[in-house]
Design an enzyme around this catalytic site. Structure first.
Site, PDB file in Angstrom:
ATOM      1  N   LYS A   1     -11.266  60.091  87.565  1.00 52.62           N
ATOM      2  CA  LYS A   1     -12.570  60.741  87.658  1.00 52.62           C
ATOM      3  C   LYS A   1     -13.566  60.068  86.719  1.00 52.62           C
ATOM      4  O   LYS A   1     -13.192  59.402  85.746  1.00 52.62           O
ATOM      5  CB  LYS A   1     -12.460  62.218  87.248  1.00 52.62           C
TER       6      LYS A   1
ATOM      7  N   ARG B   1      -3.182  70.242  95.790  1.00 49.28           N
ATOM      8  CA  ARG B   1      -2.459  70.625  97.013  1.00 49.28           C
ATOM      9  C   ARG B   1      -1.016  70.134  96.986  1.00 49.28           C
ATOM     10  O   ARG B   1      -0.150  70.711  97.632  1.00 49.28           O
ATOM     11  CB  ARG B   1      -3.199  70.097  98.236  1.00 49.28           C
TER      12      ARG B   1
END
Length: 459
Positions: free
Chosen positions: A238, A312
Site C-alpha cells: 500500500k 477474504r
C-alpha cells in the site's frame, strides 16, 4: 460500567424537555415561557440542538433539546449531551414509552465513550437519571458492546497484534465462562487452515485462529470477524496514505466481539460461536506472492491476483469451518473493500445475504434501531470475474468494477448454500467527530444484528 446513568439523584436534577420544530413554532406563536430566550439564543429545535433556560439565580432551570422533524427522541438525539452539557445530573421531564426510553438511555450511554488508554481526557461528563421504563440490561449490553468495539479498533497495532487480539477474546470469553481455543502459527497447517497461515506467515507475530463458544440451548449462531491487525498490502504494498488507518483492519473482529459481549451479557438463549482469523499482513522474504496458488480449508485452490486482498483469504478458511457445524445463521463482519465505501460512503455498511428472509429481517431491525445497513446484490453473473485459468478461483476480480460484490461472491464460495449467511462490509471508523460518534473506531450494524438475534431467540 456506569455510562453516567444512575437510578436516582440525591440532589436536584435538571429536567430535559424535548421539542420538535412544529411544537417550537407553536411555542413562538403562543409566547410560551422561555420562547424569547430560545429565539435570542438562535435555537430552532434542530435535532440534537440544546438551549439552557436560566433560573432566577443564573443557574440552569431546564434544558430544551431539539427533535428536528421527529416526534420522539432517537438514539443520536441525546448521544452528545453527556459531553456537551454543563456537568450536572439531568432527568427527563416527561415519561416516554419504554422502547423510546431505552433508546434515549442507550444514546446517552454510547455518547459517554472516550478513548483514554494513552491520554487522559479533560472532559467532564454529565449524568442522566435512568428514564422510567428503560431496559437497563439491554442498554448496558449494547453500550458495552459498542465501547468494546471502539476500544479494540482505536488501539494501535503495536498493542493490538494477533496475540493481543486473541488475549482480548480470551478475556471476554473468560468473563462469561465461554470455552476459548486458539490455534497458533504452524499449528494452523496441521489443523488445515492453510489460507490463514499463508497470509500471516511473513510477520514475526504468528497468525492464529480464535474460536470460542458460549451457550448450550437455542439456535446456533456463528459470528466470523476479519482480524487483520495491520495490513501493509503485502508485496502489493500500500501507499503511505493507504496504510495510515490500517490499524482498523481488524474492525470486523472488533464488531463480532462487541456483538458477542452484548449477547452474553444479555444472556440470550443461543449457541454462540465466534471465529476470528487474526493475522498481520507483512512484507518479508517468505511472504505469499502475486500468482501463487494457495490451498484453503474447503479444498478449493486460489490463485493470488493481489496480496492486498488478504481479508477474504483469511475469512474463507473461517467461513468454511463455520459452515461445517451447520449453524442456523452465519454472520461475518469485515473491513473488506474500498469499493463498498465508494458505493455507500463511510457511514452505511454494505450488507450481502444469501437468504431473502434473513436480509429482510436485518433491514427491518436496522431501521428500527437507527443502525441502518444497505443490502447489496450477490449478482451471480459477476462470479465469472473470479475465474482462474490455473486454480478454482482468483482472490480478485479480472476487472476494476463491482469490487464489493465480487469480494462477497468470493466469500460465498465457502459458505454452504443451505445456511443463511450475511456478510457486512464496514468502514469501522469515523473520519470526523459528530455527537455520540467521536473520530476513530466505530460500530456499524452491531445494534441491528443484536436486535435480529434477540428476536430470533424469542427474547
Amino acid at each position: 460500567m456506569s455510562f453516567q446513568l444512575i437510578d436516582s439523584a440525591s440532589k436536584q436534577t435538571i429536567p430535559l424537555v424535548f421539542l420538535n420544530k412544529m411544537k417550537f413554532d407553536d411555542h413562538c406563536q403562543d409566547n410560551v415561557d422561555g420562547t424569547s430566550w430560545m429565539i435570542a439564543n438562535g435555537f430552532k429545535a434542530d435535532e440534537g440542538a440544546v438551549c439552557s433556560l436560566p433560573d432566577q439565580s443564573g443557574g440552569i432551570r431546564t434544558v430544551v433539546v431539539g427533535l428536528g422533524d421527529r416526534d420522539v427522541p432517537g438514539i443520536w438525539t441525546v448521544a452528545g449531551l453527556s459531553q456537551s452539557l454543563p456537568e450536572g445530573i439531568y432527568c427527563l421531564a416527561e415519561d416516554l414509552p419504554a422502547d423510546i426510553a431505552t433508546q434515549v438511555a442507550l444514546g446517552w450511554a454510547i455518547g459517554t465513550y472516550q478513548f483514554t488508554r494513552y491520554k487522559e481526557s479533560s472532559k467532564t461528563l454529565s449524568t442522566l437519571v435512568w428514564p422510567k421504563g428503560a431496559d437497563q440490561t439491554q442498554v448496558r449490553a449494547l453500550a458495552g458492546g459498542v465501547h468494546l468495539t471502539r476500544d479494540l479498533i482505536n488501539t494501535p497495532s503495536n498493542d493490538m497484534g494477533p496475540e493481543e487480539l486473541a488475549t482480548a477474546a480470551a478475556q471476554l470469553a473468560g468473563e462469561y465462562e465461554a470455552d476459548c481455543n486458539v490455534i497458533v502459527g504452524d499449528e494452523l497447517i496441521e489443523a488445515n487452515y492453510p489460507a490463514i497461515f499463508e497470509v500471516g506467515k511473513a510477520s514475526v507475530r504468528a497468525p492464529r485462529l480464535i474460536d470460542f463458544r458460549w451457550g448450550d440451548t437455542g439456535p446456533k449462531v456463528t459470528l466470523v470477524g476479519k482480524g487483520v491487525c495491520f495490513d501493509t498490502g503485502g508485496l502489493d504494498l500500500k501507499s503511505p496514505a493507504g496504510m495510515l488507518l490500517m490499524k482498523k483492519d481488524m474492525g470486523g473482529a472488533a464488531h463480532v466481539l462487541g456483538i458477542a459481549a452484548a449477547i452474553m451479557q444479555s444472556d440470550l438463549p443461543c449457541q454462540l460461536r465466534v471465529l476470528i482469523p487474526a493475522v498481520e499482513n507483512s512484507v518479508a522474504g517468505n511472504a505469499f506472492r502475486p500468482s501463487d496458488v494457495i490451498k484453503t480449508r474447503k479444498g478449493l485452490t486460489v490463485e493470488i491476483g493481489n496480496t492486498d486482498a488478504e481479508g477474504r483469504l483469511v475469512l474463507c478458511d473461517a467461513l468454511a469451518e463455520a459452515s461445517r457445524a451447520k449453524p442456523d445463521l452465519i454472520i461475518d463482519f469485515a473491513t473488506l473493500t474500498g469499493a463498498a465505501r465508494v458505493a455507500l460512503g463511510t457511514d452505511l455498511p454494505a450488507m450481502f445475504c444469501n437468504d431473502d428472509g434473513t436480509a429482510e429481517k436485518l433491514r427491518h431491525h436496522s431501521v428500527e434501531t437507527g443502525d441502518e445497513v444497505w443490502r447489496m446484490p450477490l449478482h451471480q453473473p459477476y462470479r465469472k470475474m473470479l475465474d482462474s485459468k490455473i486454480a478454482d478461483l482468483n482472490n480478485v476480480a479480472s476487472g476494476p468494477y463491482a469490487g464489493a460484490i465480487t469480494a462477497a461472491l468470493y466469500l460465498q464460495e465457502f459458505v454452504e448454500k443451505d445456511i443463511p449467511w450475511a456478510h457486512f462490509d464496514v468502514m469501522a471508523y469515523n473520519n470526523a467527530s459528530s455527537p455520540g460518534k467521536p473520530e476513530g473506531g466505530e460500530a456499524l450494524g452491531l445494534r441491528a444484528v443484536y436486535s435480529m438475534i434477540k428476536e430470533m431467540v424469542g427474547e
